[in-house]
Design a protein around this motif. Structure first.
Motif, PDB file in Angstrom:
ATOM      1  N   TRP A  53       0.802  -1.228   0.000  1.00  0.00           N
ATOM      2  CA  TRP A  53       0.000   0.000   0.000  1.00  0.00           C
ATOM      3  C   TRP A  53       0.830   1.272   0.000  1.00  0.00           C
ATOM      4  N   PRO A  69       3.708   4.094  -4.701  1.00  0.00           N
ATOM      5  CA  PRO A  69       2.852   5.048  -5.417  1.00  0.00           C
ATOM      6  C   PRO A  69       2.515   4.551  -6.813  1.00  0.00           C
ATOM      7  N   THR A  70       1.800   3.435  -6.891  1.00  0.00           N
ATOM      8  CA  THR A  70       1.541   2.826  -8.198  1.00  0.00           C
ATOM      9  C   THR A  70       0.052   2.684  -8.492  1.00  0.00           C
ATOM     10  N   GLY A  71      -0.793   2.777  -7.464  1.00  0.00           N
ATOM     11  CA  GLY A  71      -2.220   2.523  -7.673  1.00  0.00           C
ATOM     12  C   GLY A  71      -2.925   3.679  -8.358  1.00  0.00           C
ATOM     13  N   HIS A 102      -3.025   7.773  -7.307  1.00  0.00           N
ATOM     14  CA  HIS A 102      -2.129   7.749  -6.152  1.00  0.00           C
ATOM     15  C   HIS A 102      -1.601   9.124  -5.744  1.00  0.00           C
ATOM     16  N   GLU A 103      -1.736  10.134  -6.644  1.00  0.00           N
ATOM     17  CA  GLU A 103      -1.284  11.480  -6.272  1.00  0.00           C
ATOM     18  C   GLU A 103      -2.104  12.010  -5.090  1.00  0.00           C
ATOM     19  N   LEU A 146      -3.572   7.779  -1.133  1.00  0.00           N
ATOM     20  CA  LEU A 146      -2.388   7.003  -0.737  1.00  0.00           C
ATOM     21  C   LEU A 146      -2.708   5.507  -0.786  1.00  0.00           C
ATOM     22  N   SER A 147      -3.835   5.131  -0.178  1.00  0.00           N
ATOM     23  CA  SER A 147      -4.170   3.702  -0.157  1.00  0.00           C
ATOM     24  C   SER A 147      -5.661   3.496   0.057  1.00  0.00           C
ATOM     25  N   SER A 149      -2.339   0.013  -2.756  1.00  0.00           N
ATOM     26  CA  SER A 149      -2.015   1.378  -3.152  1.00  0.00           C
ATOM     27  C   SER A 149      -3.111   2.016  -4.022  1.00  0.00           C
ATOM     28  N   GLY A 150      -3.344   3.308  -3.836  1.00  0.00           N
ATOM     29  CA  GLY A 150      -4.279   4.051  -4.685  1.00  0.00           C
ATOM     30  C   GLY A 150      -5.741   3.722  -4.420  1.00  0.00           C
ATOM     31  N   SER A 166       3.765  15.971  -6.453  1.00  0.00           N
ATOM     32  CA  SER A 166       2.574  15.759  -7.300  1.00  0.00           C
ATOM     33  C   SER A 166       2.409  16.897  -8.303  1.00  0.00           C
ATOM     34  N   ASN A 220       6.543   8.322   0.527  1.00  0.00           N
ATOM     35  CA  ASN A 220       5.531   7.419   1.099  1.00  0.00           C
ATOM     36  C   ASN A 220       6.153   6.509   2.146  1.00  0.00           C
TER      37      ASN A 220
END
Lengths: 150, 350
Positions: B13, B16-18, B21-22, B25-26, B129-130, B299, B312
């Motif tokens: 989580w 920063p890929t989800g 995500h900017e 966070l999760s 994540s995201g 971001s 993160n």
């Protein structure tokens, strides 16, 4: 016991709070418990307290004094907000319906059901019959029937 | 399992890929479940809690979704370890407040986990994540199905899954997203926007659950109700509201860059970078404030001395339990602040 905050009214609720990594407990009266719930940014708790504090339909007429399975009294639930065991949902079905309607705006679940395989249920039914546990067998039989209907 | 080994493993989580995500966070999704044969944990005597813990550990060992998972009894780990689990979002404060006959099951990359004997016998949890609540519902629900093959779960034909507190009955579901809203906070809109979520049946609270301070403009948004709508509908309601929040936050960030606002924003972000690069003592609260500012700068596409992955990661590593885990011992607040500042300086230079 008197309320730990105002020290005037009798304590009706046990409020457990977690702030800055510290767990604290306090016995509070209805008014102070309301205040504490608002301060702790816990709308669900505030709503529950509001309901248990008198807005909910009076449970006394139809509810049994205590749960036949775990011994929890309705007054215990009013103090803590916790039921004692799954059977409490049947025992206190009438007053809980009012609480749920107010709190959740619904009294019927429309989501998923436990995914028990019918083979597993049938196996457990056979075992219950063999051990002459007829109460359990009847419950499992009902579950199998419901599974077919679903 | 040696918990300190988890320090080297990146939890899913925090990457920063989800999606989104900017700002997001999760996402976290939990299902509350109970065993029919035992009283609910708040009212269960020790032997009942012990039996429930044993049953859940056994069932989880047979679940494919939790292959190679770690099972921890909380009374067998140190206080620092328990704090570490809370900061890792694998245990709640309530769970660790009474460690006897309580436990956690932790799956691969910490995506799936179970808290055992918290308010309910099982709290199945998925974090990633995201904004990914739909995906998490699929994963956690599949784990639920697997466990239901061997555990007799408390289920009411009309009311659904029975829980210790009626605020969770029905689906037992809470879907939440951890959102970073510095743009809305700086432009003074955050309270209004979060209050409007109430009308949509949602609640917003600070970083780590009820009663905690809002750190670094991180907020948690989740569904308020658990009974009535289906799991899919509840998740969809939260996802849509979070998408709206993402739009509002992005708009607020763009507006902050106009005119004199840009210089003020740059000043704030670069002062934070300076503090993180040079401070010798830093509290967790201050670290979160500066990391939040850095996250905002990144971001916006600014070149800063760390990427989003590092920032993160530092929001997690800066927590008191993690700092003590890094030191390998309990530390007082002053020593933690010293070690935290050293860690931050090191990470920003590398």
């Amino acid at each position: 016991m008197l309320c730990a905050r105002c020290k005037k009214k009798p304590a009706q609720f046990l409020i457990k709070n977690i702030v800055d990594n510290q767990v604290s407990e306090a016995h509070l009266c209805l008014d102070c418990a309301h205040g504490a719930a608002q301060e702790s940014v816990a709308p669900a708790l505030a709503g529950l307290l509001s309901l248990l504090g008198g807005a909910a339909p009076a449970p006394r007429e139809k509810a049994p004094a205590k749960c036949a399975s775990c011994g929890l009294r309705w007054t215990d639930f009013r103090k803590t907000g916790f039921l004692g065991c799954p059977a409490c949902y049947d025992c206190f079905a009438v007053p809980l319906k009012g609480v749920l309607q107010e709190m959740q705006g619904a009294v019927r679940h429309s989501g998923k059901r436990p995914a028990r395989s019918s083979a597993d249920l049938r196996g457990r039914l056979d075992a219950a019959l063999k051990s002459e546990n007829y109460e359990e067998a009847a419950r499992l039989r009902d579950l199998i029937r419901k599974g077919r209907a679903a | 399992m040696i918990l300190s080994a988890m320090l080297r493993v990146k939890m899913a989580w925090a990457r920063p890929t989800g999606p989104r995500h900017e700002v997001v966070l999760s996402s976290r999704l939990r299902l509350a479940r109970n065993l029919r044969a035992h009283p609910f944990p708040p009212r269960a005597p020790a032997e009942e809690l012990k039996a429930a813990l044993k049953a859940v550990f056994k069932a989880s060992a047979a679940a494919k979704s939790l292959e190679s998972a770690a099972r921890l009894e909380l009374c067998e780990v140190s206080e620092v370890d328990r704090e570490f689990l809370v900061e890792r979002r694998l245990a709640s404060r309530l769970l660790i407040s009474e460690p006897a006959h309580r436990g956690v099951v932790v799956g691969e990359r910490e995506v799936l986990s179970i808290m055992v004997n918290e308010e309910d016998h099982l709290r199945l949890q998925g974090i990633d994540s995201g904004l990914c609540l739909e995906d998490l519902l699929g994963k956690v629900s599949a784990l639920d199905d697997e466990l239901a093959q061997t555990l007799d779960l408390a289920f009411h034909p009309e009311l659904g899954f029975e829980t210790a507190c009626p605020t969770n009955v029905g689906t037992g579901l809470r879907a939440s997203a951890l959102v970073h809203l510095p743009g809305l906070a700086l432009s003074g809109q955050v309270n209004g926007v979060l209050q409007s979520l109430g009308a949509a049946g949602l609640i917003a609270r600070g970083h780590y659950g009820e009663g905690t301070k809002v750190l670094g403009d991180f907020y948690q948004v989740s569904n308020a109700r658990s009974l009535g709508p289906s799991e899919e509908d509840l998740v969809s309601g939260v996802s849509k509201a979070v998408e709206e929040l993402v739009r509002a936050e992005s708009k607020a960030r763009t507006e902050l860059l106009r005119g004199l606002g840009k210089s003020r924003l740059e000043d704030m972000v670069f002062r934070s970078v300076g503090s993180l690069e040079h401070a010798r003592l830093m509290t967790y609260e201050e670290a979160m404030q500066h990391l939040s500012a850095m996250r905002l700068g990144l971001s916006l596409g600014w070149e800063l001395p760390a990427d989003l992955t590092t920032v993160n990661e530092l929001t997690v590593l800066s927590q008191p339990g993690h700092v003590q885990m890094l030191a390998g011992k309990e530390l007082d607040a002053g020593d933690r602040d010293f070690l935290r500042a050293t860690l931050l300086r090191g990470k920003l230079k590398s």
